[in-house]
Design a protein around this motif. Structure first.
Motif, PDB file in Angstrom:
ATOM      1  N   SER A  33       0.854  -1.184   0.000  1.00 55.06           N
ATOM      2  CA  SER A  33       0.000   0.000   0.000  1.00 55.06           C
ATOM      3  C   SER A  33       0.887   1.230   0.000  1.00 55.06           C
ATOM      4  CB  SER A  33      -0.923   0.021   1.229  1.00 55.06           C
ATOM      5  OG  SER A  33      -0.188   0.377   2.391  1.00 55.06           O
ATOM      6  N   TRP A  79       5.232   4.901  -5.924  1.00 51.52           N
ATOM      7  CA  TRP A  79       4.039   4.145  -5.541  1.00 51.52           C
ATOM      8  C   TRP A  79       2.870   4.446  -6.471  1.00 51.52           C
ATOM      9  CZ3 TRP A  79       2.097   0.000  -3.949  1.00 51.52           C
ATOM     10  CH2 TRP A  79       0.732  -0.092  -3.673  1.00 51.52           C
ATOM     11  N   SER A  83       0.962   1.452  -8.202  1.00 53.14           N
ATOM     12  CA  SER A  83      -0.464   1.254  -7.945  1.00 53.14           C
ATOM     13  C   SER A  83      -1.255   1.191  -9.252  1.00 53.14           C
ATOM     14  CB  SER A  83      -1.012   2.359  -7.040  1.00 53.14           C
ATOM     15  OG  SER A  83      -0.957   3.621  -7.670  1.00 53.14           O
TER      16      SER A  83
END
Length: 238
Positions: A33, A79, A83
């Motif tokens: 995450s 990220w 993602s």
């Protein structure tokens, strides 16, 4: 077999092995995450279950290399790009139009599993009805990519085509690629990429199309090793 390339591949994988021992180590996108300690900018290296090295030692082989923010003034973080490859955690779907990685994995799943998805890899945008029809395949892509272990390396330089991140990315791909040369660390017979509609994927043994037909600059290995060393030193001092 090209003995120089084999030695360079061994050196490359030695650096990747050291990178995997840094904080964070090998992760999967399914368990990751944005709250984890991803580098702000960097280069990432994906592995894949069942894909192992056969000529350069033991362990998994790298099947995709990538980075981000290669355009001047780009604010995309590592990220953010990862993602996009992972897809949407809540729905399990994703957007293959925003990730070439998702797109090419999808073409391979279509060919291998006999999916009917005429809109895949057709238009750059799609209405909600089309997206709904693609959801089952997007979910399958998310499961596949989400299960792949990856390691990431921080390279916090300025965005732009001349960045160190771009230099490491393209030369790592060129080194790993079997496209147009004698194969080393060949993909397994069951590798999903054999079903991809991109010749460069099938013949390179990588989930990459760009740079697979280029010659690599051996000097990039020193840059790679230096960045891994910096990551290890930063971790010990924190």
């Amino acid at each position: 077999m090209d003995s120089q390339r084999i030695e360079d591949l061994k050196r490359f994988y030695s650096a990747i092995d050291r990178l995997s021992t840094c904080p964070g180590g090998a992760r999967t996108l399914a368990s990751g995450s944005g709250r984890l300690d991803w580098p702000q900018r960097g280069v990432y290296f994906f592995m894949e279950d069942g894909e192992v090295r056969s000529d350069t030692g033991a362990g998994p082989r790298v099947v995709r290399v990538g980075t981000h923010a290669l355009r001047p003034n780009s604010g995309t973080k590592l990220w953010t790009r990862l993602s996009q490859h992972r897809g949407q955690a809540q729905s399990g779907g994703g957007n293959h139009r925003g990730s070439i990685f998702r797109l090419i994995v999808g073409t391979a799943l279509i060919a291998r599993n006999g999916h009917a998805c005429a809109t895949w890899d057709v238009e750059k945008s799609a209405n909600p009805k089309i997206r709904a029809a693609e959801l089952a395949l997007e979910r399958e892509v998310s499961r596949f990519i989400g299960a792949m272990p990856l390691v990431s390396m921080g390279v916090n330089d300025e965005p732009g085509p001349g960045s160190l991140r771009g230099y490491i990315e393209r030369n790592a791909i060129a080194l790993l690629s079997n496209y147009g040369r004698q194969a080393a660390d060949m993909p397994s017979a069951g590798w999903l990429g054999h079903h991809c509609d991109r010749e460069r994927v099938r013949k390179s043994g990588l989930w990459n199309s760009n740079h697979v037909d280029e010659m690599y600059d051996r000097n990039f290995l020193s840059c790679l090793e230096d960045q891994v060393l910096v990551m290890g030193q930063t971790a010990r001092s924190s």
